[in-house]
Motif scaffolding. Structure first.
Motif, short mmCIF file in Angstrom:
data_model
loop_
_atom_site.label_atom_id
_atom_site.label_comp_id
_atom_site.label_asym_id
_atom_site.label_seq_id
_atom_site.Cartn_x
_atom_site.Cartn_y
_atom_site.Cartn_z
N TYR A 1 0.86 -1.19 0.00
CA TYR A 1 0.00 0.00 0.00
C TYR A 1 0.89 1.24 0.00
O TYR A 1 0.93 2.00 0.96
N SER A 2 1.60 1.42 -1.09
CA SER A 2 2.59 2.48 -1.18
C SER A 2 1.95 3.87 -1.05
O SER A 2 1.01 4.20 -1.79
N PRO A 3 2.45 4.68 -0.12
CA PRO A 3 1.91 6.03 0.03
C PRO A 3 2.24 6.92 -1.16
O PRO A 3 1.65 7.99 -1.31
N TYR A 4 3.15 6.47 -2.01
CA TYR A 4 3.52 7.25 -3.20
C TYR A 4 2.65 6.90 -4.41
O TYR A 4 2.73 7.57 -5.44
N LEU A 5 1.83 5.84 -4.28
CA LEU A 5 1.02 5.38 -5.41
C LEU A 5 -0.45 5.29 -5.05
O LEU A 5 -1.16 4.40 -5.52
N GLY A 6 -0.89 6.20 -4.20
CA GLY A 6 -2.29 6.18 -3.80
C GLY A 6 -2.66 4.96 -2.99
O GLY A 6 -3.78 4.46 -3.06
N PHE A 7 -1.69 4.47 -2.23
CA PHE A 7 -1.87 3.30 -1.36
C PHE A 7 -2.22 2.03 -2.14
O PHE A 7 -3.03 1.22 -1.71
N LYS A 8 -1.58 1.92 -3.30
CA LYS A 8 -1.62 0.68 -4.07
C LYS A 8 -0.18 0.22 -4.26
O LYS A 8 0.75 1.01 -4.11
N GLY A 9 0.03 -1.05 -4.59
CA GLY A 9 1.40 -1.52 -4.73
C GLY A 9 1.51 -2.94 -5.22
O GLY A 9 0.82 -3.34 -6.15
N GLY A 10 2.37 -3.72 -4.55
CA GLY A 10 2.64 -5.07 -4.99
C GLY A 10 2.09 -6.12 -4.05
O GLY A 10 1.24 -5.84 -3.19
N LYS A 11 2.61 -7.35 -4.19
CA LYS A 11 2.10 -8.49 -3.42
C LYS A 11 2.86 -8.69 -2.11
O LYS A 11 2.42 -9.43 -1.24
N GLY A 12 4.06 -8.10 -1.99
CA GLY A 12 4.77 -8.10 -0.71
C GLY A 12 5.71 -9.26 -0.44
O GLY A 12 6.31 -9.34 0.63
N VAL A 13 5.87 -10.17 -1.39
CA VAL A 13 6.66 -11.39 -1.12
C VAL A 13 8.14 -11.10 -0.91
O VAL A 13 8.73 -11.50 0.09
N ALA A 14 8.76 -10.39 -1.86
CA ALA A 14 10.19 -10.10 -1.74
C ALA A 14 10.47 -9.26 -0.50
O ALA A 14 11.44 -9.51 0.23
N THR A 15 9.63 -8.28 -0.23
CA THR A 15 9.82 -7.43 0.94
C THR A 15 9.62 -8.24 2.22
O THR A 15 10.32 -8.01 3.22
N ALA A 16 8.70 -9.19 2.19
CA ALA A 16 8.49 -10.05 3.36
C ALA A 16 9.73 -10.87 3.66
O ALA A 16 10.18 -10.97 4.81
#
Length: 217
Positions: free
Chosen positions: A106-121
């Motif tokens: 939920y990227s604050p730079y993209l209107g709280f939309k983003g990716g699936k979060g796997v790599a960051t997890a």
């Protein structure tokens, strides 16, 4: 105002903001002028990076995809590492890991939309539960190689790593500092990450059951 000066709160904010940096979107936009949010699933992750440029530049599509994975994983790793260096509690470190994942999704730079979060997890927890994290990463790679479907490898890899937190500490003699139960006396943060990854993959799961989920060749 004083609450914003609390080091834990500052780290929570930084984790969310840093996790929200859309590296995949930035890379493809700068190099090819393509907005990956308008391609495929609209995600900002590595799989959609590959989809966006595989026809335009097939030689570099996989390279950019791998670079996106590394950068997205590093987002979570860096903030947790900084928290460790400053001696913040394990409870705080796990909260930071969760917030960096939320920031990516939920990227604050993209209107709280983003990716699936796997790599960051994976990047977020690799310093907290390194054995389970590395095992999950290996499983992710093997399943991806065999099935060539990103959502399957992502789900199996992350959920395997989380499942191993219930197994590894009890079967193998590992230092207590890298066992989640010894760190915070609960599996809750790891389970929450697993549930959240399942949630972000609900559209993929529906396509898997309907046989419509595409392969990444």
């Amino acid at each position: 105002m004083s609450i914003l000066l609390n080091i834990n709160v500052l780290f929570y904010i930084i984790a969310f903001l840093f996790g929200g940096i859309p590296f995949g979107l930035i890379l493809v936009k700068l190099r090819y002028g393509i907005d990956i949010r308008k391609i495929g699933s609209g995600s900002i992750g590595a799989t959609n990076v590959y989809r966006a440029i595989k026809d335009t530049d097939p030689k570099n599509a996989k390279k950019f995809s791998i670079l996106t994975i590394i950068l997205d994983a590093t987002k979570g790793l860096i903030v947790v590492l900084a928290a460790k260096i400053l001696g913040l509690s394990y409870e705080t470190q796990w909260a930071i890991a969760l917030l960096s994942i939320l920031g990516h999704c939920y990227s604050p730079y993209l209107g709280f939309k983003g990716g699936k979060g796997v790599a960051t997890a994976i990047g977020s927890v690799i310093l907290l539960i390194p054995i389970e994290g590395i095992c999950g990463l290996i499983i992710w790679g093997i399943v991806g190689k065999v099935f060539k479907i990103s959502s399957i490898s992502s789900l199996v890899g992350v959920l395997s790593g989380i499942g191993l937190t219930f197994v590894v500490p009890y079967l193998f003699p590992i230092p207590s500092s890298i066992s989640i139960v010894d760190q915070i006396h609960t599996h809750t943060p790891a389970v929450l990450i697993g549930l959240f990854i399942i949630y972000t993959h609900i559209p993929n799961i529906k396509r898997l059951f309907s046989g419509q989920e595409s392969k990444v060749l």
